[in-house]
Design an enzyme around this catalytic site. Structure first.
Site, mmCIF file in Angstrom:
data_model
loop_
_atom_site.group_PDB
_atom_site.id
_atom_site.type_symbol
_atom_site.label_atom_id
_atom_site.label_comp_id
_atom_site.label_asym_id
_atom_site.label_seq_id
_atom_site.Cartn_x
_atom_site.Cartn_y
_atom_site.Cartn_z
ATOM 1 N N THR A 27 40.333 42.544 58.730
ATOM 2 C CA THR A 27 39.875 41.475 59.849
ATOM 3 C C THR A 27 40.977 41.466 60.785
ATOM 4 O O THR A 27 42.026 41.685 60.736
ATOM 5 C CB THR A 27 39.896 39.981 58.968
ATOM 6 O OG1 THR A 27 39.140 39.205 59.888
ATOM 7 C CG2 THR A 27 41.175 39.586 58.271
ATOM 8 N N LYS A 66 42.739 35.945 60.213
ATOM 9 C CA LYS A 66 43.686 35.804 59.364
ATOM 10 C C LYS A 66 45.177 36.187 60.031
ATOM 11 O O LYS A 66 45.537 35.707 60.892
ATOM 12 C CB LYS A 66 43.234 36.479 58.060
ATOM 13 C CG LYS A 66 42.097 35.826 57.588
ATOM 14 C CD LYS A 66 41.760 36.213 55.914
ATOM 15 C CE LYS A 66 40.390 36.102 55.636
ATOM 16 N NZ LYS A 66 39.938 34.364 55.842
ATOM 17 N N SER A 80 41.237 37.444 46.912
ATOM 18 C CA SER A 80 41.395 36.284 47.909
ATOM 19 C C SER A 80 41.652 34.741 47.008
ATOM 20 O O SER A 80 42.233 34.137 47.284
ATOM 21 C CB SER A 80 40.476 36.039 48.750
ATOM 22 O OG SER A 80 39.218 36.514 48.133
ATOM 23 N N THR A 90 26.753 40.670 69.180
ATOM 24 C CA THR A 90 27.604 40.888 70.384
ATOM 25 C C THR A 90 28.995 41.468 70.283
ATOM 26 O O THR A 90 29.653 41.270 69.235
ATOM 27 C CB THR A 90 27.709 39.468 71.149
ATOM 28 O OG1 THR A 90 26.644 38.934 71.355
ATOM 29 C CG2 THR A 90 28.503 39.872 72.722
ATOM 30 N N HIS A 100 42.516 40.354 53.305
ATOM 31 C CA HIS A 100 43.765 39.398 52.891
ATOM 32 C C HIS A 100 45.031 40.332 52.887
ATOM 33 O O HIS A 100 45.979 39.897 52.384
ATOM 34 C CB HIS A 100 43.513 38.634 51.498
ATOM 35 C CG HIS A 100 42.400 37.590 51.712
ATOM 36 N ND1 HIS A 100 42.678 36.373 52.155
ATOM 37 C CD2 HIS A 100 41.284 37.858 51.674
ATOM 38 C CE1 HIS A 100 41.759 35.695 52.382
ATOM 39 N NE2 HIS A 100 40.608 36.614 52.028
ATOM 40 N N THR A 159 32.431 29.892 44.354
ATOM 41 C CA THR A 159 33.518 30.728 44.853
ATOM 42 C C THR A 159 34.384 31.390 43.620
ATOM 43 O O THR A 159 35.041 32.477 43.721
ATOM 44 C CB THR A 159 34.566 30.053 46.039
ATOM 45 O OG1 THR A 159 33.586 29.410 46.809
ATOM 46 C CG2 THR A 159 35.284 31.201 46.480
HETATM 47 C C1 LIG Z 1 37.584 38.607 50.868
HETATM 48 C C2 LIG Z 1 36.866 38.533 52.339
HETATM 49 N N1 LIG Z 1 36.334 39.618 52.888
HETATM 50 C C3 LIG Z 1 35.882 39.534 54.065
HETATM 51 C C4 LIG Z 1 35.937 38.352 54.675
HETATM 52 C C5 LIG Z 1 35.225 38.442 56.073
HETATM 53 O O1 LIG Z 1 36.290 38.676 57.083
HETATM 54 P P1 LIG Z 1 35.910 37.953 58.674
HETATM 55 O O2 LIG Z 1 36.258 36.444 58.705
HETATM 56 O O3 LIG Z 1 36.712 38.841 59.561
HETATM 57 O O4 LIG Z 1 34.460 38.119 59.036
HETATM 58 C C6 LIG Z 1 36.701 37.385 54.162
HETATM 59 C C7 LIG Z 1 36.592 36.069 55.089
HETATM 60 O O5 LIG Z 1 37.118 35.033 54.669
HETATM 61 C C8 LIG Z 1 37.157 37.108 53.101
HETATM 62 O O6 LIG Z 1 37.868 36.334 52.614
#
Ligand SMILES: Cc1ncc(COP(=O)(O)O)c(C=O)c1O
Length: 410
Positions: free
Chosen positions: A251, A254, A195, A284, A223, A369
């Protein structure tokens, strides 16, 4: 002892051995199978081989998983109901709502089962980007419980993390895995599209090395899903690698534009997470309206390549335009365009300036990050960003680049 043979894998041999004993009533209905660890130690197998064998028995309807208690022989009848190819009988039987369950087959075009999750990532312990190997002492105590818990622990990743994108072969991954106890459970966790840099993992190479050392694999496709692969199954689908991963995480936010997510894996794996993952249990379920939105988005992106094609065209166009004005960005093969600033304070300031004076919001990405000194603006164009939007963005970046006398690309 089970012996490796060309005709039958160790998993198949073990599953067949149990299946025969169950059919011959040597293992009576209701009796308990040995725990994964006991069975692994008895037959000198890796725990993942035993889990895979138990999973085959679950899929055949011969055994059932009882949360916190283990695997038990079902009241077997000569014609057990086989699970539907696109559903999740074990999860449904165990109480996962049928409405979100409609999503399960959709979200997992290739794997047998998917488990829909809400937003249960504890924010303080999100996986760090890159790739990590979870060594035996993280996993041995309670096998997958530990793996699933530690996969969200950044401390574990830092313990043994690898440089992303290192060429494999004689790579760090091979070295790290070769230094671990060959019989101990291990998990290699990585993102398909990283990411932060936007580069794409060599998934087959990682699986080759993981399989060689008997390690499980966890691929974060957050991603990738919706954006890659002929039906939006992600980079794993695009590369024909989905069947090789132990767990694929995606996810519903996105690309799919809703919220929540899923993991896809074997029946046993999903059943295990459903039974033991506290973040899943104590949150939930997705509301029906959200599940319906996700379902519609997934259905659309499975059938339509229009948005995927446009997205990648838009990303290529943005790169060309940035090159034309000398705004530096990382080269990669994905839709993520990291514009490099190399300074945390300036990075935040120019993000503010872009919003306040140009009406453009671009996220500043600073430490932790990304490593210090590699601060950046992370731009992800969407299929609906127009040429006019890009003109405006590039002109705005040119303005702030000039005002801050920022480094230009050669
Ligand atoms: C690399 C990565 N993994 C997992 C997630 C988490 O996904 P979610 O937002 O669906 O919980 C993110 C969220 O930004 C992410 O960038």
């Amino acid at each position: 002892m089970l012996m490796r043979s060309a005709a039958q894998s160790l998993t198949e041999q073990l599953a067949e051995r149990f299946a025969a004993r169950i059919r011959d009533r040597l293992l009576a209905p209701g009796s308990r199978l040995p725990s994964v660890r006991q069975c692994a130690s008895l037959h000198q197998l890796s725990p993942s081989t035993v889990v895979a064998a138990y999973d085959q028995l679950l899929a055949q309807g011969l055994i059932e998983a009882r949360p916190q208690r283990g695997f038990f022989v079902r009241d077997w009848t000569p014609k057990p109901a086989l699970p539907a190819a696109d559903g999740s009988p074990s999860a449904i039987e165990a109480g996962v709502s049928r409405r979100p369950a409609g999503l399960e087959g959709l979200a997992a075009p290739i794997k047998a089962t998917a488990l829909i999750r809400g937003m249960f990532h504890p924010t303080g312990s999100k996986p760090q980007p890159g790739m990590g190997v979870f060594p035996p002492d993280w996993l041995a105590t309670n096998f997958m419980t530990a793996a699933v818990r530690k996969v969200t622990s950044s401390a574990a990743l830092q313990e043994s993390s690898l440089k992303y994108g290192e060429p494999l072969g004689d790579s760090d991954l091979r070295r790290v895995l070769s230094e671990l106890d060959p019989r101990a459970p291990k998990l290699v966790a990585f993102e398909s599209v990283y990411s932060m840099d936007g580069d794409i993992a060599p998934i087959h190479d990682i699986c080759d090395v993981a399989e060689e050392f008997g390690a499980m694999t966890y691929c974060d496709e957050v991603h990738g899903v919706g954006l890659y692969g002929p039906t939006g199954g992600g980079v794993t689908e695009r590369d024909g690698a989905s069947h090789r991963l132990t767990v694929i995480e995606g996810t519903l936010a996105k690309a799919f534009g809703v919220i929540g997510g899923y993991i896809a894996g074997t029946h046993a794996m999903c059943d295990f997470v459903r039974s033991f993952a506290s973040g899943f249990i104590f949150s939930t379920a997705l509301p029906p309206a959200v599940a319906a939105g996700a379902r519609a988005a997934i259905q659309h992106l499975r059938a339509s390549n229009v948005e995927r094609t446009l997205l990648h065209e838009r990303a290529a166009t943005l790169r060309r335009r940035l090159d034309a004005v000398g705004v530096p960005h990382l080269q990669n093969d994905s839709h993520i365009v990291p514009v490099m600033v190399y300074d945390p304070v300036i990075c935040k300031n120019i993000s503010d300036l872009l919003l306040d004076e140009h009406g453009v919001y671009v996220q500043p990405i600073n430490y932790p990050t990304v490593p210090r000194g590699t601060e950046r603006l992370r731009i992800t164009p969407s299929p609906v960003h127009s040429d006019a939007d890009m003109d405006h963005l590039v002109a705005s970046l040119e303005d702030v680049w000039a005002r801050f006398s920022l480094r230009r690309a050669a």
